[in-house]
Motif scaffolding. Structure first.
Motif, short mmCIF file in Angstrom:
data_model
loop_
_atom_site.label_atom_id
_atom_site.label_comp_id
_atom_site.label_asym_id
_atom_site.label_seq_id
_atom_site.Cartn_x
_atom_site.Cartn_y
_atom_site.Cartn_z
N TYR A 94 -20.48 -30.23 -11.03
CA TYR A 94 -20.69 -31.52 -11.71
C TYR A 94 -19.47 -32.43 -11.60
N GLY A 95 -18.29 -31.84 -11.55
CA GLY A 95 -17.07 -32.63 -11.49
C GLY A 95 -15.88 -31.77 -11.12
N THR A 96 -14.74 -32.40 -10.96
CA THR A 96 -13.50 -31.69 -10.67
C THR A 96 -12.37 -32.32 -11.48
N ILE A 97 -11.54 -31.46 -12.04
CA ILE A 97 -10.34 -31.92 -12.75
C ILE A 97 -9.14 -31.65 -11.86
N LEU A 98 -8.33 -32.68 -11.64
CA LEU A 98 -7.10 -32.55 -10.86
C LEU A 98 -5.92 -32.48 -11.82
N PHE A 99 -5.07 -31.50 -11.61
CA PHE A 99 -3.87 -31.32 -12.43
C PHE A 99 -2.65 -31.74 -11.64
N PHE A 100 -1.87 -32.64 -12.23
CA PHE A 100 -0.65 -33.14 -11.61
C PHE A 100 0.52 -32.93 -12.57
N GLU A 101 1.74 -32.92 -11.99
CA GLU A 101 2.96 -33.03 -12.78
C GLU A 101 3.72 -34.26 -12.28
N ASP A 102 4.22 -35.05 -13.22
CA ASP A 102 4.90 -36.30 -12.89
C ASP A 102 6.37 -36.00 -12.54
N LYS A 103 6.68 -36.09 -11.26
CA LYS A 103 8.05 -35.77 -10.81
C LYS A 103 9.08 -36.74 -11.35
N ALA A 104 8.67 -37.96 -11.67
CA ALA A 104 9.62 -38.93 -12.25
C ALA A 104 10.15 -38.42 -13.58
N VAL A 105 9.28 -37.83 -14.39
CA VAL A 105 9.70 -37.27 -15.67
C VAL A 105 10.63 -36.09 -15.45
N ILE A 106 10.27 -35.24 -14.52
CA ILE A 106 11.08 -34.05 -14.22
C ILE A 106 12.46 -34.45 -13.71
N GLU A 107 12.51 -35.42 -12.83
CA GLU A 107 13.80 -35.88 -12.28
C GLU A 107 14.67 -36.51 -13.37
N GLN A 108 14.06 -37.21 -14.29
CA GLN A 108 14.82 -37.82 -15.39
C GLN A 108 15.45 -36.73 -16.26
N LEU A 109 14.70 -35.67 -16.51
CA LEU A 109 15.24 -34.55 -17.29
C LEU A 109 16.35 -33.85 -16.53
N GLN A 110 16.19 -33.73 -15.23
CA GLN A 110 17.25 -33.10 -14.42
C GLN A 110 18.55 -33.90 -14.50
N ASP A 111 18.43 -35.21 -14.50
CA ASP A 111 19.62 -36.07 -14.62
C ASP A 111 20.23 -35.98 -16.01
N SER A 112 19.37 -35.88 -17.03
CA SER A 112 19.86 -35.87 -18.41
C SER A 112 20.44 -34.53 -18.82
N PHE A 113 19.93 -33.45 -18.23
CA PHE A 113 20.37 -32.10 -18.60
C PHE A 113 20.70 -31.31 -17.32
N PRO A 114 21.80 -31.64 -16.66
CA PRO A 114 22.12 -31.03 -15.37
C PRO A 114 22.28 -29.51 -15.42
N THR A 115 22.61 -28.96 -16.58
CA THR A 115 22.75 -27.50 -16.71
C THR A 115 21.45 -26.79 -16.35
N TYR A 116 20.32 -27.45 -16.65
CA TYR A 116 19.01 -26.85 -16.41
C TYR A 116 18.32 -27.47 -15.19
N HIS A 117 19.08 -28.11 -14.34
CA HIS A 117 18.51 -28.87 -13.21
C HIS A 117 17.46 -28.07 -12.44
N ASP A 118 17.80 -26.83 -12.07
CA ASP A 118 16.90 -26.04 -11.23
C ASP A 118 15.70 -25.49 -11.99
N LYS A 119 15.76 -25.52 -13.31
CA LYS A 119 14.70 -24.94 -14.12
C LYS A 119 13.55 -25.91 -14.39
N PHE A 120 13.82 -27.20 -14.40
CA PHE A 120 12.79 -28.15 -14.81
C PHE A 120 11.53 -28.12 -13.93
N PRO A 121 11.64 -27.99 -12.58
CA PRO A 121 10.41 -27.86 -11.79
C PRO A 121 9.61 -26.60 -12.14
N ILE A 122 10.32 -25.52 -12.46
CA ILE A 122 9.64 -24.28 -12.85
C ILE A 122 8.94 -24.47 -14.18
N TRP A 123 9.64 -25.08 -15.13
CA TRP A 123 9.04 -25.30 -16.44
C TRP A 123 7.84 -26.26 -16.34
#
Length: 200
Positions: A94-123
Protein backbone atom coordinates in the motif's frame (compact mmCIF):
# COMPACT_ATOMS: atom_id res chain seq x y z
CA UNK A 1 -6.09 -4.08 17.88
CA UNK A 2 -4.40 -2.37 20.80
CA UNK A 3 -1.91 -4.71 22.47
CA UNK A 4 0.25 -3.89 25.43
CA UNK A 5 3.85 -2.98 24.60
CA UNK A 6 5.31 -6.45 25.18
CA UNK A 7 2.63 -8.17 23.11
CA UNK A 8 3.03 -5.63 20.31
CA UNK A 9 6.78 -6.31 20.18
CA UNK A 10 6.18 -10.06 20.22
CA UNK A 11 3.84 -9.84 17.24
CA UNK A 12 6.05 -7.59 15.11
CA UNK A 13 7.30 -9.72 12.23
CA UNK A 14 8.53 -9.39 8.66
CA UNK A 15 5.74 -9.66 6.08
CA UNK A 16 6.59 -10.15 2.41
CA UNK A 17 3.07 -11.10 1.29
CA UNK A 18 1.12 -7.83 1.31
CA UNK A 19 -1.53 -6.18 -0.82
CA UNK A 20 -2.30 -2.66 -2.00
CA UNK A 21 -4.82 -2.05 0.78
CA UNK A 22 -4.86 -0.75 4.34
CA UNK A 23 -7.22 -1.38 7.26
CA UNK A 24 -6.59 2.16 8.49
CA UNK A 25 -6.78 5.55 6.79
CA UNK A 26 -3.85 7.51 5.37
CA UNK A 27 -4.37 10.01 8.17
CA UNK A 28 -3.98 7.25 10.77
CA UNK A 29 -0.79 6.05 9.12
CA UNK A 30 0.55 9.60 9.28
CA UNK A 31 -0.48 9.79 12.96
CA UNK A 32 1.60 6.68 13.70
CA UNK A 33 4.64 8.27 12.06
CA UNK A 34 4.06 11.60 13.82
CA UNK A 35 3.76 9.85 17.18
CA UNK A 36 7.09 8.06 16.70
CA UNK A 37 8.90 11.18 15.51
CA UNK A 38 7.65 13.12 18.53
CA UNK A 39 8.33 10.46 21.16
CA UNK A 40 11.29 8.29 20.13
CA UNK A 41 14.52 9.40 21.85
CA UNK A 42 17.70 10.57 20.12
CA UNK A 43 21.26 11.17 21.32
CA UNK A 44 21.72 14.72 22.64
CA UNK A 45 18.03 15.20 21.76
CA UNK A 46 19.27 15.71 18.20
CA UNK A 47 15.87 14.88 16.61
CA UNK A 48 17.81 14.08 13.43
CA UNK A 49 15.39 11.53 11.98
CA UNK A 50 13.47 12.51 8.86
CA UNK A 51 10.58 10.45 7.43
CA UNK A 52 9.00 10.41 3.98
CA UNK A 53 5.70 8.57 3.50
CA UNK A 54 5.08 7.43 -0.07
CA UNK A 55 1.55 6.41 -1.07
CA UNK A 56 -0.19 5.65 -4.35
CA UNK A 57 1.85 6.43 -7.46
CA UNK A 58 4.72 7.72 -5.33
CA UNK A 59 5.04 4.31 -3.63
CA UNK A 60 5.04 2.61 -7.04
CA UNK A 61 7.61 5.09 -8.38
CA UNK A 62 10.06 4.24 -5.60
CA UNK A 63 10.12 0.61 -6.61
CA UNK A 64 10.37 1.50 -10.31
CA UNK A 65 13.46 3.54 -9.41
CA UNK A 66 14.85 0.59 -7.47
CA UNK A 67 14.34 -1.79 -10.39
CA UNK A 68 15.78 0.65 -12.92
CA UNK A 69 18.85 1.14 -10.72
CA UNK A 70 19.47 -2.55 -10.07
CA UNK A 71 18.91 -3.53 -13.69
CA UNK A 72 21.94 -1.42 -14.61
CA UNK A 73 24.09 -3.00 -11.90
CA UNK A 74 23.41 -6.75 -11.93
CA UNK A 75 23.30 -9.48 -14.54
CA UNK A 76 20.05 -10.24 -16.36
CA UNK A 77 19.83 -13.58 -14.58
CA UNK A 78 20.20 -12.05 -11.12
CA UNK A 79 17.79 -9.24 -11.99
CA UNK A 80 14.98 -11.73 -12.67
CA UNK A 81 14.88 -12.71 -9.02
CA UNK A 82 15.17 -9.11 -7.88
CA UNK A 83 12.35 -8.00 -10.16
CA UNK A 84 10.12 -10.83 -8.95
CA UNK A 85 10.72 -9.88 -5.31
CA UNK A 86 10.02 -6.20 -5.93
CA UNK A 87 6.93 -6.71 -8.10
CA UNK A 88 5.47 -9.56 -6.06
CA UNK A 89 6.11 -8.15 -2.62
CA UNK A 90 7.56 -4.69 -2.06
CA UNK A 91 5.79 -2.76 -4.83
CA UNK A 92 2.61 -4.79 -4.26
CA UNK A 93 2.03 -3.06 -0.93
CA UNK A 94 0.00 0.00 0.00
CA UNK A 95 2.87 2.37 0.72
CA UNK A 96 6.50 2.75 1.71
CA UNK A 97 8.09 4.70 4.55
CA UNK A 98 11.57 6.10 3.90
CA UNK A 99 13.83 6.65 6.91
CA UNK A 100 16.49 9.36 6.70
CA UNK A 101 18.99 10.96 9.06
CA UNK A 102 19.76 14.65 8.59
CA UNK A 103 23.54 14.93 8.21
CA UNK A 104 23.39 18.70 8.77
CA UNK A 105 22.21 18.08 12.33
CA UNK A 106 24.86 15.42 12.88
CA UNK A 107 27.64 17.66 11.54
CA UNK A 108 26.52 20.52 13.78
CA UNK A 109 26.75 18.24 16.81
CA UNK A 110 30.18 17.07 15.70
CA UNK A 111 31.35 20.68 15.59
CA UNK A 112 29.78 21.51 18.95
CA UNK A 113 31.04 18.40 20.77
CA UNK A 114 34.33 17.38 19.11
CA UNK A 115 35.08 14.82 21.85
CA UNK A 116 32.25 12.69 20.47
CA UNK A 117 32.87 13.52 16.80
CA UNK A 118 33.17 9.91 15.64
CA UNK A 119 30.20 8.75 17.69
CA UNK A 120 27.47 11.00 16.31
CA UNK A 121 27.00 9.09 13.00
CA UNK A 122 26.72 5.86 15.00
CA UNK A 123 24.23 7.38 17.41
CA UNK A 124 22.21 8.68 14.44
CA UNK A 125 21.94 5.11 13.11
CA UNK A 126 20.71 4.01 16.53
CA UNK A 127 18.15 6.82 16.54
CA UNK A 128 16.90 5.72 13.12
CA UNK A 129 16.68 2.10 14.28
CA UNK A 130 14.48 3.09 17.21
CA UNK A 131 12.15 4.97 14.86
CA UNK A 132 12.03 1.97 12.55
CA UNK A 133 11.10 -0.40 15.36
CA UNK A 134 8.49 1.93 16.84
CA UNK A 135 6.75 2.58 13.51
CA UNK A 136 6.99 -1.05 12.40
CA UNK A 137 5.43 -2.24 15.66
CA UNK A 138 2.62 0.32 15.57
CA UNK A 139 1.83 -0.48 11.93
CA UNK A 140 1.50 -4.15 12.74
CA UNK A 141 -0.61 -3.38 15.79
CA UNK A 142 -2.95 -1.48 13.44
CA UNK A 143 -3.32 -4.54 11.18
CA UNK A 144 -0.62 -3.83 8.60
CA UNK A 145 2.32 -6.01 7.62
CA UNK A 146 5.74 -4.52 6.82
CA UNK A 147 9.33 -5.41 6.07
CA UNK A 148 12.57 -3.46 6.24
CA UNK A 149 14.64 -3.04 3.07
CA UNK A 150 18.06 -1.53 2.38
CA UNK A 151 18.54 -0.52 -1.25
CA UNK A 152 20.52 2.49 -0.12
CA UNK A 153 22.97 3.88 -1.11
CA UNK A 154 22.26 2.60 -4.64
CA UNK A 155 19.02 4.57 -4.99
CA UNK A 156 19.88 7.59 -2.82
CA UNK A 157 20.63 10.21 -5.45
CA UNK A 158 17.65 9.33 -7.63
CA UNK A 159 15.27 9.30 -4.65
CA UNK A 160 16.57 12.68 -3.52
CA UNK A 161 16.08 14.15 -6.99
CA UNK A 162 12.67 12.53 -7.57
CA UNK A 163 11.08 14.03 -4.46
CA UNK A 164 13.30 17.14 -4.27
CA UNK A 165 14.64 16.26 -0.83
CA UNK A 166 17.42 17.98 1.05
CA UNK A 167 20.69 16.42 -0.16
CA UNK A 168 21.86 16.38 3.46
CA UNK A 169 19.21 13.75 4.22
CA UNK A 170 20.89 10.34 4.24
CA UNK A 171 18.63 7.42 3.32
CA UNK A 172 18.85 4.66 5.93
CA UNK A 173 16.04 2.19 5.15
CA UNK A 174 12.83 1.58 3.26
CA UNK A 175 9.71 0.03 4.84
CA UNK A 176 7.04 -1.19 2.39
CA UNK A 177 3.73 -2.05 4.06
CA UNK A 178 0.22 -3.23 3.26
CA UNK A 179 -2.48 -5.63 4.40
CA UNK A 180 -0.89 -9.07 4.99
CA UNK A 181 -2.13 -12.00 2.93
CA UNK A 182 -0.07 -14.70 4.68
CA UNK A 183 1.29 -15.19 8.16
CA UNK A 184 5.08 -15.30 8.49
CA UNK A 185 6.70 -18.63 9.27
CA UNK A 186 8.04 -19.62 12.68
CA UNK A 187 10.79 -17.44 14.09
CA UNK A 188 13.99 -19.04 15.35
CA UNK A 189 15.11 -17.57 18.66
CA UNK A 190 18.61 -18.36 19.82
CA UNK A 191 19.12 -19.37 23.47
CA UNK A 192 18.98 -16.42 25.84
CA UNK A 193 21.74 -17.74 28.09
CA UNK A 194 24.22 -16.98 25.32
CA UNK A 195 22.82 -13.49 24.73
CA UNK A 196 21.91 -12.10 28.15
CA UNK A 197 24.22 -12.12 31.17
CA UNK A 198 23.28 -11.09 34.72
CA UNK A 199 25.76 -10.28 37.48
CA UNK A 200 24.48 -9.68 41.03
Amino acid sequence: MARDFKEALRHRRTYYHITNSSPISDEQIKEIIDFAVMNVPSAFNSQSTRIVLLLGKNHKRLWEITKETLQRLVSAEVFKGTEAKIDGSLAAGYGTILFFEDKAVIEQLQDSFPTYHDKFPIWAQQTSAMHQLAIWTMLEDAGLGASLQHYNPLIDDTVCAEWKLDPKWELIAQMPFGTPTEEPGPKEIKPLDKRVLVFK
